[in-house]
Design a protein around this motif. Structure first.
Motif, short mmCIF file in Angstrom:
data_model
loop_
_atom_site.label_atom_id
_atom_site.label_comp_id
_atom_site.label_asym_id
_atom_site.label_seq_id
_atom_site.Cartn_x
_atom_site.Cartn_y
_atom_site.Cartn_z
N ASN A 102 8.57 -7.11 18.47
CA ASN A 102 9.68 -8.06 18.36
C ASN A 102 9.64 -8.88 17.06
OD1 ASN A 102 10.66 -7.28 20.90
ND2 ASN A 102 9.33 -8.78 21.94
N LYS A 103 8.95 -8.41 16.06
CA LYS A 103 8.91 -9.10 14.77
C LYS A 103 9.91 -8.45 13.81
CE LYS A 103 5.60 -11.85 15.92
NZ LYS A 103 5.67 -11.47 17.36
N VAL A 104 10.43 -9.25 12.89
CA VAL A 104 11.29 -8.73 11.85
C VAL A 104 10.41 -8.10 10.77
CG1 VAL A 104 12.98 -9.31 10.07
CG2 VAL A 104 13.07 -10.44 12.30
N ILE A 105 10.53 -6.80 10.58
CA ILE A 105 9.69 -6.06 9.64
C ILE A 105 10.60 -5.37 8.63
CG2 ILE A 105 7.90 -4.28 9.37
CD1 ILE A 105 7.18 -4.72 12.29
N ILE A 106 10.38 -5.62 7.36
CA ILE A 106 11.19 -5.07 6.29
C ILE A 106 10.31 -4.21 5.39
CG2 ILE A 106 12.70 -5.59 4.33
CD1 ILE A 106 13.81 -6.42 7.04
N TYR A 107 10.78 -3.00 5.08
CA TYR A 107 10.05 -2.13 4.15
C TYR A 107 10.91 -1.90 2.90
CZ TYR A 107 7.93 1.96 2.03
OH TYR A 107 7.35 2.81 1.12
N LYS A 108 10.26 -1.88 1.75
CA LYS A 108 10.98 -1.58 0.51
C LYS A 108 10.07 -0.79 -0.43
CE LYS A 108 11.75 -4.79 -2.49
NZ LYS A 108 12.16 -6.03 -3.17
N SER A 135 0.85 -1.18 0.00
CA SER A 135 0.00 0.00 0.00
C SER A 135 0.90 1.24 0.00
CB SER A 135 -0.93 0.00 1.22
OG SER A 135 -1.96 0.95 1.06
N ASP A 136 0.29 2.42 0.16
CA ASP A 136 1.08 3.65 0.29
C ASP A 136 1.90 3.61 1.57
OD1 ASP A 136 0.08 4.85 -2.06
OD2 ASP A 136 -1.78 5.36 -1.01
N ARG A 137 3.07 4.26 1.54
CA ARG A 137 3.96 4.21 2.70
C ARG A 137 3.29 4.77 3.95
NH1 ARG A 137 10.12 4.86 3.55
NH2 ARG A 137 10.21 5.34 5.77
N THR A 138 2.61 5.89 3.80
CA THR A 138 1.97 6.50 4.97
C THR A 138 0.92 5.56 5.58
OG1 THR A 138 0.41 7.61 3.48
CG2 THR A 138 2.35 8.85 4.18
N GLN A 139 0.19 4.85 4.73
CA GLN A 139 -0.83 3.93 5.24
C GLN A 139 -0.18 2.74 5.93
OE1 GLN A 139 -3.47 2.20 2.31
NE2 GLN A 139 -5.18 2.18 3.74
N LEU A 140 0.93 2.26 5.37
CA LEU A 140 1.65 1.15 6.00
C LEU A 140 2.23 1.55 7.35
CD1 LEU A 140 3.49 -0.32 2.87
CD2 LEU A 140 1.57 -1.36 4.10
N GLU A 141 2.78 2.78 7.43
CA GLU A 141 3.31 3.26 8.70
C GLU A 141 2.19 3.37 9.74
OE1 GLU A 141 5.12 6.93 7.70
OE2 GLU A 141 7.00 6.01 7.00
N HIS A 142 1.05 3.89 9.30
CA HIS A 142 -0.08 4.04 10.22
C HIS A 142 -0.57 2.66 10.69
CE1 HIS A 142 -3.41 5.66 12.28
NE2 HIS A 142 -4.33 5.53 11.33
N PHE A 143 -0.59 1.68 9.79
CA PHE A 143 -1.01 0.33 10.16
C PHE A 143 -0.07 -0.27 11.21
CE2 PHE A 143 -0.70 -4.28 9.60
CZ PHE A 143 -2.03 -4.66 9.72
#
Length: 606
Positions: free
Chosen positions: A577-583, A559-567
């Motif tokens: 404590n989860k491994v989270i990767i953004y690209k 999705s859009d970066r702002t929406q992903l950050e908000h989620f």
């Protein structure tokens, strides 16, 4: 496997069984009661239509009113059986409870004014809508609602025809061509049996059909097989399959024609009413109106007449098909199955005269085989034949249903039905799990491409459809920057919270996908991995025979970066404590603009 794990597994199974018994029995009683009310109302409506023949002239008014009401108040309930199938394949908004009263009232109204329709669609929608409502009351997970919807289909089908075993198998088989949904096996048979018992407890009785062939002879016990008769059965079954295919395709074509001629939906049943009344006057009979199961007029041909050895009629099956297609494609409500019983029995009786075969046997074979071909449910229809006619002719019933299923092609009266396993090896190019609706659209595009190619050749041009645009359109491509988040976890990880008797803690990956859907995330999927590790953990591999419950799983959100950050901020408790990767990724949007002029066609050819 340890003793504790064995007892733990058995306890989970007992708890699951108790859960389904507690939910399905009241649900099936409610469905069976509504089906009983529906069948009683249907008989009263039919009696009124015969008592007051002038009621058929109110068909245009009734049709206009019901389609207008569905458009104004019904909303998604208009989807009918296809909506239920879609919700089972991809749970989403659910099946609205208002579907039950809408379909019950409008089907009875259709029969009151003489529309040629059936009962199965109404019963299935009653079962599906009540099942969805029970799922919401008990706060079931999407996977459990899926099973409950199948049980609702089984309850409605088994109760309306008095065939509980066939109803259960139908619910498992109708969703996907070539693949059974065994996860709902026990809930479906329980629901179908309870609903059928409930319907009988209300004093509702079904029409009794029988095949007199071999009755009273020593051959009537056990199975019977005659080689020459079997050849005739196969020939008839081919005709049954072709008839089923033609009925399904003409139904969809008629629906498209109504939409093209009359964009305003409430006017379509008005046109259909004029056609039906005109045909009745032209033929000098009203026997093809209504259900076709019984009539107080001894001159009217009903389904039972086709089982009589002295009955000869070669065209009733075709006229019943025309009346039913005109009725249902315009928006009148009901089902296709009982008319298909009529068409199949009539066609079987006609073929018996041509082939020199027992009329009652071939009427019974057509009764179930045309239904099998039109719905792609050969096992359910074979079982229905045994439940209705007995096991003496089980071999002929099986052959007729299986051959008709094969010869009906990849068509169906249910457009949301999916193709799981193609019927023949020659059809392996069909995309997996494609719906009949999408497959018909692809076939229509292919036919359009061939017509366009012929047009270009007539202009003296040539075009390679594999290299040139295939749908005579200009495609514009636009792109925008969006993002993708990958979250790694173990499949056994659960959400934090208190578990209940009916629902334990949900798997974390499932909860994340569900929350992403509710959050409006563009795309959310969960991937199983086969080899690797996460968060510096142990390097693991997937076992060949036993699944590895600790192997890494990935939830992917787009999705859009702002929406992903908000989620991620909103659901921080789940993601701790989860491994989270953004690209960064790029979203491409392809839009079409049709080329309607001859100059445009020539431009593509050049």
């Amino acid at each position: 496997m340890t003793l504790a794990s064995i007892f733990g597994l058995r306890f989970q199974q007992i708890r699951s069984l108790a859960k389904w018994i507690a939910i399905i029995i009241p649900m099936a009683i409610a469905v069976g009661s509504l089906v009983a009310l529906f069948l009683w109302s249907l008989d009263r409506a039919t009696e009124l239509r015969f008592a007051f023949p002038w009621l058929i002239y109110f068909m245009p008014v009734a049709g206009f009113a019901m389609v207008w009401a569905y458009g104004k108040f019904g909303k998604s309930a208009e989807g009918g059986n296809n909506l239920i199938v879609d919700q089972i394949h991809e749970p989403g908004g659910g099946v609205p409870l208002r579907m039950a009263p809408f379909i019950l009232v409008t089907t009875v109204l259709t029969h009151l004014v003489g529309g040629s329709a059936g009962r199965e669609g109404t019963a299935v929608q009653l079962g599906g809508s009540l099942a969805s409502a029970f799922g919401k009351v008990f706060k079931l997970t999407p996977s459990d609602i899926r099973i409950l919807l199948m049980a609702g289909i089984a309850a409605g089908f088994g109760a309306v025809f008095g065939t509980p075993i066939a109803g259960a198998v139908f619910a498992l088989e109708v969703l996907t061509i070539g693949r059974m949904q065994y996860e709902a096996l026990l809930p479906s048979i329980l629901a179908s049996l309870v609903a059928d018992w409930t319907c009988h407890a209300w004093g509702i009785h079904h029409v009794q059909y029988s095949i007199a062939y071999l009755a009273g002879t020593g051959q009537a016990s056990g199975f019977h097989l005659d080689a020459l008769l079997m050849v005739k059965v196969v020939i008839a079954a081919v005709a049954f399959g072709i008839a089923a295919h033609v009925f399904a395709e003409l139904s969809h074509l008629a629906s498209s024609a109504y939409k093209a001629l009359l964009p305003y939906a409430p006017l379509r049943p008005v046109l259909a009413s004029a056609i039906l009344i005109g045909l009745s006057i032209m033929l000098g009979t009203r026997e093809y109106l209504g259900l076709g199961v019984w009539s107080p007029n001894p001159n009217d041909i009903v389904i039972l007449d086709f089982f009589r050895p002295d009955h000869v009629d070669y065209w009733s099956w075709a006229w019943k098909g025309v009346f039913t297609i005109v009725t249902l494609s315009a928006g009148f409500k009901g089902g296709e199955v009982t008319p298909l019983f009529y068409i199949g029995a009539a066609l079987g009786s006609a073929l018996s005269g041509i082939l020199g075969a027992p009329p009652d046997l071939f009427a019974g074979l057509g009764f179930v085989a045309v239904f099998a071909g039109a719905t792609n449910t050969p096992l359910a229809c074979m079982i229905m034949g045994i439940e209705l006619f007995g096991a003496t002719h089980a071999i002929y019933l099986a052959v007729a249903c299986f051959v008709a299923y094969l010869c009906s092609g990849h068509s169906s009266i249910y457009l949301s039905q999916r193709v799981g396993v193609p019927k023949t090896a020659a059809a392996n190019d069909i995309p997996p799990d494609i719906t009949i609706r999408h497959m018909r659209a692809m076939n229509a595009q292919t036919r359009g491409d061939l017509l366009a190619q012929e047009h270009l050749r007539s202009l003296g041009k040539t075009v390679n459809l594999q290299e040139r645009p295939v749908n005579m359109t200009i495609h514009q491509l636009s792109s925008r920057e969006i993002g993708m988040v990958r979250i790694y976890m173990k499949p056994r990880e659960k959400t934090v919270g208190k578990s209940t008797w009916f629902n334990g803690n949900k798997p974390l990956y499932r909860e994340l996908v569900l929350q992403a859907k509710a959050f409006g995330i563009m795309n959310a999927v969960a991937h199983h991995t086969h080899f690797g590790y996460s968060n510096s953990g142990k390097l693991q591999d997937e076992g060949f025979e036993i699944a590895n419950p600790d192997l890494t799983m990935c939830v992917e959100l787009i999705s859009d970066r702002t929406q992903l950050e908000h989620f991620c901020r909103t659901h921080s408790a789940l993601l701790k404590n989860k491994v989270i990767i953004y690209k960064h990724i790029e979203h491409w949007d392809v839009q079409e603009h049709a080329l309607a002029t001859e100059d445009a066609l020539q431009e593509i050819a050049i």
